[in-house]
Enzyme design. Structure first.
Site, mmCIF file in Angstrom:
data_model
loop_
_atom_site.group_PDB
_atom_site.id
_atom_site.type_symbol
_atom_site.label_atom_id
_atom_site.label_comp_id
_atom_site.label_asym_id
_atom_site.label_seq_id
_atom_site.Cartn_x
_atom_site.Cartn_y
_atom_site.Cartn_z
ATOM 1 N N ASN A 225 13.104 73.147 21.339
ATOM 2 C CA ASN A 225 14.207 74.114 21.394
ATOM 3 C C ASN A 225 13.821 75.405 22.108
ATOM 4 O O ASN A 225 14.514 76.415 21.988
ATOM 5 C CB ASN A 225 14.707 74.425 19.979
ATOM 6 C CG ASN A 225 13.636 75.061 19.104
ATOM 7 O OD1 ASN A 225 12.486 75.235 19.516
ATOM 8 N ND2 ASN A 225 14.003 75.412 17.888
ATOM 9 N N HIS A 337 8.123 84.540 14.446
ATOM 10 C CA HIS A 337 8.187 83.798 13.187
ATOM 11 C C HIS A 337 7.025 82.797 13.224
ATOM 12 O O HIS A 337 6.159 82.904 14.068
ATOM 13 C CB HIS A 337 9.545 83.109 13.007
ATOM 14 C CG HIS A 337 10.056 82.396 14.220
ATOM 15 N ND1 HIS A 337 10.907 82.993 15.138
ATOM 16 C CD2 HIS A 337 9.845 81.144 14.690
ATOM 17 C CE1 HIS A 337 11.196 82.131 16.099
ATOM 18 N NE2 HIS A 337 10.559 81.001 15.858
ATOM 19 N N ASN A 338 6.982 81.869 12.281
ATOM 20 C CA ASN A 338 5.837 80.942 12.190
ATOM 21 C C ASN A 338 4.530 81.733 12.168
ATOM 22 O O ASN A 338 3.654 81.547 13.026
ATOM 23 C CB ASN A 338 5.834 79.956 13.364
ATOM 24 C CG ASN A 338 6.937 78.931 13.281
ATOM 25 O OD1 ASN A 338 7.806 79.009 12.421
ATOM 26 N ND2 ASN A 338 6.926 77.964 14.175
ATOM 27 N N SER A 371 23.044 79.014 19.588
ATOM 28 C CA SER A 371 22.739 77.766 20.306
ATOM 29 C C SER A 371 22.976 78.055 21.779
ATOM 30 O O SER A 371 23.208 79.193 22.166
ATOM 31 C CB SER A 371 23.644 76.622 19.826
ATOM 32 O OG SER A 371 24.977 76.829 20.273
ATOM 33 N N HIS A 393 15.879 82.846 11.400
ATOM 34 C CA HIS A 393 15.348 82.923 12.769
ATOM 35 C C HIS A 393 16.295 82.272 13.771
ATOM 36 O O HIS A 393 15.983 82.178 14.955
ATOM 37 C CB HIS A 393 13.959 82.293 12.854
ATOM 38 C CG HIS A 393 13.931 80.796 13.001
ATOM 39 N ND1 HIS A 393 14.687 79.953 12.233
ATOM 40 C CD2 HIS A 393 13.207 79.994 13.832
ATOM 41 C CE1 HIS A 393 14.439 78.698 12.578
ATOM 42 N NE2 HIS A 393 13.546 78.693 13.550
ATOM 43 N N GLY A 394 17.458 81.840 13.301
ATOM 44 C CA GLY A 394 18.449 81.231 14.180
ATOM 45 C C GLY A 394 19.573 80.649 13.367
ATOM 46 O O GLY A 394 19.764 81.006 12.194
#
Length: 471
Positions: A225, A337-338, A371, A393-394
């Site tokens: 993504n 993030h992550n 998206s 985060h989305g």
């Protein structure tokens, strides 16, 4: 024919640990047995494992069962019940993600947690999971794509510039970005950056072995993504902090992480954590490293290097595209993030894991994409303690990649793109707009966590076109 699943074996008496996992793996290899015959074999192995120690199909399972009692004594026990945690947008979160979060909150090192409205099932900690721990870091709580992030550049170019220079912009995106798992630059096309001077690349043998790959992939975007896209960002009012007047501007938004460097670090230290931290079967992907240990310190340094490397990749992409445009950048915002951060919680230092969650402390800027056809949002955090100072985060996945590829129609995707006047370069059915949750519902569910500063509307999106996942 109905396949044999975990519940079938549990009914036979198989424990929910590594033994169950080994049994299910055997089922994938079975040749010549009917379902009933295979179930009978499973029953016989469980009751008389000593009779199968030389069996070519069941020997490993039999050995695990025999050693099972001994192995169970070394397993670190979980709490009997999960610590309480806040869930945002629970009505749109799948059961698998909730179960994973419950398991994470049973860890003996867990202190606090929260689940964001874009949450969905992952490995270990769910995507959209936030977990605070005491003196412990969980490699799979950080994730495989360490330091994956969003970066936004707002240019001194009006909305009309996009229409007037569509083909030029398409050429810039194609020339100045690179996608695909494992891909990288060669020779004089490689970029230089101070991140490659990190002492770990010289002092740590494992990290040193990754330097050439890191150099080659510096400034690339990977697969899955990840994207590089032009769009229109709309400020409904002046923003003094960013020094941007009300108006509509051309902007660049990028999403990618630490590439092969981060993936290799994640795999190495996850395996090490599982060796050093034996947890019950359902929690095995949450194996943690003590931050006071040598392994914990090694991972912490490597994780931070991967985060700096991911940031450098975005920096290079944005510099290349700004130069190609000949534009001035009015503002640049970046968040990741992550990752795991050392933060204060109730007066003590904790390690906050945000796996697919955006830092949203008071006044902290972030970017939450939708998206390829849905808007993204430039936000400012409110610093809500119940959310561990975090936000989504989305939009979060509505369909798995496999489900999207199997069920979505290419012509229907093309029609949606046309309706939204979005030009797509690359991309696959697994990243179709319909594969994601409604971003407006997600933003509504976290209206207490962030303030919306501006809205980003995607117009030209570039993604990997080889079907590769993030690496």
């Amino acid at each position: 024919m109905n396949r044999i699943n975990g519940n079938d074996l549990i009914e036979l008496g198989y424990p929910e640990n590594a033994i169950l996992g080994a049994a299910l793996k055997i089922n994938k290899k079975r040749v010549g047995f009917t379902r009933d015959q295979m179930m009978q074999k499973y029953k016989e192995v469980l009751e008389h494992p000593e009779q199968f120690v030389a069996d070519p199909l069941f020997a490993k399972l039999a050995a695990l069962i025999i050693k099972g009692a001994e192995a169970e004594t070394s397993i670190i026990p979980l709490r009997t019940a999960p610590l309480p945690y806040e869930t945002y947008g629970a009505e749109n979160i799948e059961e698998g993600a909730l179960k994973q979060m419950d398991t994470a909150m049973k860890l003996p090192v867990a202190v606090a947690g929260a689940l964001m409205p874009d949450a969905h099932q992952g490995y270990g900690l769910p995507i959209g999971g936030v977990l605070a721990t005491k003196n412990a870091v969980i490699p799979y709580g950080v994730g495989v794509d360490i330091g994956c992030r969003m970066a936004l550049s707002v240019y001194d170019l009006p909305e009309s510039y996009y229409i007037q220079h569509h083909d030029v912009l398409q050429g810039i995106l194609t020339k100045e970005s690179m996608f695909g798992a494992g891909r990288g630059f060669t020779g004089s096309y490689r970029s230089e950056h101070a991140v490659l001077d990190n002492t770990l690349f010289n002092e740590h043998q494992f990290i040193q072995s990754l330097k050439d790959k890191a150099w080659a992939q510096l400034g690339t975007s990977g697969g899955g993504n990840h994207f590089v896209e032009f769009g229109i960002i709309r400020f409904e009012e002046d923003d003094a902090a960013l020094n941007i007047p009300k108006g509509n501007y051309l902007a660049l938004l990028t999403h990618s992480g630490s590439r092969g460097l981060g993936a290799t670090i994640a795999g190495h230290y996850t395996r090490l954590a599982k060796e050093l931290c034996a947890l019950p079967y359902e929690a095995q992907h949450l194996a943690y490293l003590d931050l006071f240990s040598e392994a914990g310190q090694e991972y912490w340094l490597a994780m931070n290097l991967a985060g700096d490397y991911a940031s450098a990749c975005h920096e290079i992409i944005h510099q290349k595209i700004a130069r190609a445009l000949g534009a001035t950048v009015l503002a640049r915002v970046e968040n990741h993030h992550n990752f795991a951060w050392k933060e204060q919680w109730n007066g003590e230092e904790v390690i906050v894991h945000r796996k697919g969650a955006t830092p949203a402390g008071k006044g902290v800027m972030g970017i939450i994409p939708g998206s390829m056809t849905a808007p993204g949002f430039l936000v400012r955090g409110k610093g809500v303690a119940a959310a561990i100072n975090s936000a989504s985060h989305g939009a979060g996945r509505l369909m798995s990649r496999t489900q999207a590829i199997k069920t979505l129609d290419s012509s229907a995707i093309a029609e949606v793109l046309q309706q939204h006047n979005v030009t797509l370069i690359g991309g696959g059915k697994d990243e179709a707009p319909m594969a994601y949750k409604n971003i407006h519902a997600v933003m509504h569910a976290q209206s207490d966590l962030v303030d919306i500063v501006a809205t980003f509307e995607p117009k030209m999106v570039r993604m990997a076109d080889d079907g590769s996942k993030e690496d």
